[in-house]
Every structure is written in structure tokens, then in C-alpha cells.
Scaffold this motif. Structure first.
Motif, PDB file in Angstrom:
ATOM      1  N   LEU A 188       0.851  -1.195   0.000  1.00 32.31           N
ATOM      2  CA  LEU A 188       0.000   0.000   0.000  1.00 32.31           C
ATOM      3  C   LEU A 188       0.879   1.235   0.000  1.00 32.31           C
ATOM      4  O   LEU A 188       1.699   1.427   0.907  1.00 32.31           O
ATOM      5  CB  LEU A 188      -0.895   0.014   1.243  1.00 32.31           C
ATOM      6  N   THR A 189       0.739   2.042  -1.015  1.00 34.59           N
ATOM      7  CA  THR A 189       1.540   3.261  -1.152  1.00 34.59           C
ATOM      8  C   THR A 189       0.814   4.247  -2.060  1.00 34.59           C
ATOM      9  O   THR A 189       0.110   3.827  -2.979  1.00 34.59           O
ATOM     10  CB  THR A 189       2.945   2.940  -1.735  1.00 34.59           C
ATOM     11  N   PRO A 190       1.005   5.553  -1.803  1.00 33.50           N
ATOM     12  CA  PRO A 190       0.342   6.538  -2.669  1.00 33.50           C
ATOM     13  C   PRO A 190       0.830   6.464  -4.120  1.00 33.50           C
ATOM     14  O   PRO A 190       0.177   6.992  -5.012  1.00 33.50           O
ATOM     15  CB  PRO A 190       0.723   7.890  -2.051  1.00 33.50           C
ATOM     16  N   PRO A 245      -5.526   2.206   4.352  1.00 28.57           N
ATOM     17  CA  PRO A 245      -5.705   1.650   3.003  1.00 28.57           C
ATOM     18  C   PRO A 245      -5.820   0.115   2.996  1.00 28.57           C
ATOM     19  O   PRO A 245      -6.625  -0.439   2.236  1.00 28.57           O
ATOM     20  CB  PRO A 245      -4.453   2.124   2.260  1.00 28.57           C
ATOM     21  N   SER A 253      -2.687   2.162  -4.455  1.00 29.83           N
ATOM     22  CA  SER A 253      -3.042   3.389  -3.748  1.00 29.83           C
ATOM     23  C   SER A 253      -4.558   3.450  -3.650  1.00 29.83           C
ATOM     24  O   SER A 253      -5.257   3.050  -4.576  1.00 29.83           O
ATOM     25  CB  SER A 253      -2.521   4.592  -4.536  1.00 29.83           C
ATOM     26  N   ILE A 254      -5.072   3.952  -2.541  1.00 28.59           N
ATOM     27  CA  ILE A 254      -6.536   4.065  -2.456  1.00 28.59           C
ATOM     28  C   ILE A 254      -7.018   5.427  -2.948  1.00 28.59           C
ATOM     29  O   ILE A 254      -8.216   5.707  -2.924  1.00 28.59           O
ATOM     30  CB  ILE A 254      -7.101   3.756  -1.053  1.00 28.59           C
ATOM     31  N   GLY A 255      -6.120   6.275  -3.407  1.00 25.09           N
ATOM     32  CA  GLY A 255      -6.557   7.555  -3.959  1.00 25.09           C
ATOM     33  C   GLY A 255      -5.420   8.546  -3.977  1.00 25.09           C
ATOM     34  O   GLY A 255      -4.386   8.337  -3.332  1.00 25.09           O
ATOM     35  N   TYR A 273      -4.127  11.067  -2.553  1.00 22.33           N
ATOM     36  CA  TYR A 273      -3.914  11.862  -1.351  1.00 22.33           C
ATOM     37  C   TYR A 273      -2.985  11.045  -0.471  1.00 22.33           C
ATOM     38  O   TYR A 273      -2.831   9.845  -0.683  1.00 22.33           O
ATOM     39  CB  TYR A 273      -5.240  12.150  -0.627  1.00 22.33           C
ATOM     40  N   LEU A 320      -1.869   9.573   3.169  1.00 21.51           N
ATOM     41  CA  LEU A 320      -2.224   9.266   4.554  1.00 21.51           C
ATOM     42  C   LEU A 320      -0.926   8.993   5.322  1.00 21.51           C
ATOM     43  O   LEU A 320       0.138   8.904   4.733  1.00 21.51           O
ATOM     44  CB  LEU A 320      -3.135   8.040   4.588  1.00 21.51           C
TER      45      LEU A 320
HETATM   46  N1  ADE Z   1      -0.154   5.285   2.272  1.00 20.96           N
HETATM   47  C1  ADE Z   1      -0.252   6.617   2.443  1.00 20.96           C
HETATM   48  N2  ADE Z   1      -1.175   7.136   1.641  1.00 20.96           N
HETATM   49  C2  ADE Z   1      -1.696   6.096   0.913  1.00 20.96           C
HETATM   50  C3  ADE Z   1      -2.686   5.987  -0.099  1.00 20.96           C
HETATM   51  N3  ADE Z   1      -3.348   7.054  -0.546  1.00 20.96           N
HETATM   52  N4  ADE Z   1      -2.930   4.772  -0.605  1.00 20.96           N
HETATM   53  C4  ADE Z   1      -2.247   3.689  -0.180  1.00 20.96           C
HETATM   54  N5  ADE Z   1      -1.309   3.727   0.767  1.00 20.96           N
HETATM   55  C5  ADE Z   1      -1.031   4.923   1.315  1.00 20.96           C
END
Ligand code: ADE
Length: 234
Positions: free
Chosen positions: A88-90, A145, A133-135, A137, A139
Motif C-alpha cells: 500500500l503506497t500513494p 488503506p 493506492s486508495i486515492g 492523497y 495518509l
Molecule cells: N499510504 C499513504 N497514503 C496512501 C494511499 N493514498 N494509498 C495507499 N497507501 C497509502
């Protein structure tokens, strides 16, 4: 389905899946969720999971060794159509209903929750099958996520949500937003339920709902409507 989560803050998951549809599915054994503390996979006295970035800069980076140790201990060595490692990562691929459906057919899903400024690049290169990424932005970590993915995937599993019909009827599964829903009372503060819903004419109700769903999608998410019309032409 078996889901393993590797997290810096595993406590965040403690009550998230005890309630509602997902909680019942877990109690019925329709899926197994195990949340692992990344620190349990360290071998040093300080149980260190992060370190300063090479080349300088702010923040800390998650070290590779504990993540590799965790994933290696959890992997069953199955093929990629049965088992996947997701970070999980942006920076990842944007989550949508289609991706949830793809994940829901796996037998084993390992979710790695990032934190801090990032994760050592070698984790992404060597260990991870998919970054999600869930979107768009940021977190403070991948725990929430990961919860989003668990919830979205589990409700697609056989036997979790009452009827398959309600899943198929669902807005994003079909590519349109939901039609308006009403329940009792008929008259709430002078605002009445549309008469068409009261007459028991199933065909006309169906047509009305389709029309409303299309109108609403055109108004709120024209991008979805375009995709939906494209897919109907094929
Ligand atoms: N970690 C920090 N932000 C995230 C996001 N938008 N989606 C998935 N992992 C995240």
C-alpha cells in the motif's frame, strides 16, 4: 481466502473487522485475517524497523530486512494467480472495483502497510507483485488503506453479502452510480416517495431506476458514464 497484513501499527486492526457483514463472515470462517507486527520480524535488540535515507533528506525509511523476513515466512510459494504480495503506497495503481474483484479471486493475499517517508526500494523491486493506492492523497500509513482493501475484497467473497444479486446490482460493479432509494414513511416532512415505486410494476420500476442511475451518473460522474457507454458498445 487467507489475508496476511504486515503492519507497523497492527493494533489499528483490532476492532475493524469484528462488526457487521465482515465481522460475521470472519466468525463464519469465510476468510481468515492475520495481522502481523513488522517489529516481530526484526533480529536486533532494538527491534529497529526504519532508518535514515541514504543520500540524506527528511524522515525515515522502512528497512528491507524485516519486510523480507515477514513476507518470506508467510509466502506459500503458490503461483501468482493464487497468491499475491501487495504494497500500500500513494505511488501505487489506483484502487477501483475492478481491482477489488481481481484480488478477491486469490486464495492468499499479503498486504504490506508502508509508513514514514517510504519503503526501501528493494522491497518494491524484489518482493511486491502490485503497488496499490486508495486515492490521490497521502495518509500517514498504509494501515487504513489495507483495511479498505480487506473490506472491499471480503464482501465480494461467496456467502458474505446476502445475495449475489445485490452485489451485481451495485453501482460500481455495473459502472453506474446507484439509483435513488426510498423507504417508509411515504411522506417525510412533505416530501413524498415517487409514485412509480408504489404501483408494483416491476418492469416500469426497473426502467425508472436505470434512467435515474444514468441521470445521476451524467450529473455527478460523467467520466463513469462515458466508460459505461463505451463498454456497452463492445
Ligand atoms: N499510504 C499513504 N497514503 C496512501 C494511499 N493514498 N494509498 C495507499 N497507501 C497509502
Amino acid at each position: 481466502m487467507w489475508i496476511d497484513v504486515i503492519a507497523v501499527l497492527p493494533e489499528m486492526f483490532s476492532s475493524a473487522f469484528e462488526y457487521g457483514v465482515i465481522g460475521r463472515a470472519r466468525k463464519k470462517g469465510l476468510f481468515t485475517l492475520q495481522v502481523h507486527n513488522l517489529r516481530d520480524f526484526t533480529e536486533d535488540r532494538h527491534r529497529q524497523i526504519d532508518d535514515a535515507p541514504y543520500g540524506g533528506g527528511p524522515g525515515m525509511v522502512l528497512k528491507p530486512e524485516p519486510i523480507f523476513a515477514a513476507v518470506r515466512s508467510l509466502l506459500r510459494g503458490w503461483t501468482k494467480d493464487r497468491e499475491k504480495v501487495v504494497l500500500l503506497t500513494p505511488q501505487g495503481k489506483r484502487l477501483d472495483q475492478q481491482l477489488l474483484v481481481e484480488l478477491s479471486v486469490l486464495e492468499h493475499l499479503i498486504l504490506i502497510c508502508g509508513r514514514y517517508e517510504g519503503v526501501d526500494e528493494r522491497v518494491r523491486e524484489q518482493l511486491v507483485d502490485e503497488e496499490v493506492s486508495i486515492g490521490d492523497y497521502v495518509l500517514s500509513g498504509g494501515e487504513i488503506p489495507a483495511m479498505v482493501i480487506v473490506d472491499g475484497v471480503v464482501r465480494l467473497l461467496e456467502g458474505v453479502v446476502g445475495s449475489r444479486e445485490s452485489l451485481i446490482e451495485e453501482s460500481f460493479q455495473k459502472g453506474l452510480l446507484d439509483y435513488p432509494q426510498y423507504t417508509r414513511p411515504y411522506d417525510f416532512e412533505g416530501i413524498k416517495v415517487p409514485d412509480i415505486l408504489l404501483k408494483g410494476d416491476h418492469q416500469r420500476v426497473k426502467e425508472w431506476r436505470e434512467k435515474k442511475a444514468r441521470e445521476r451518473t451524467a450529473q455527478l460522474r460523467p467520466d463513469l458514464l462515458e466508460k459505461w457507454e463505451g463498454s456497452r458498445k463492445r
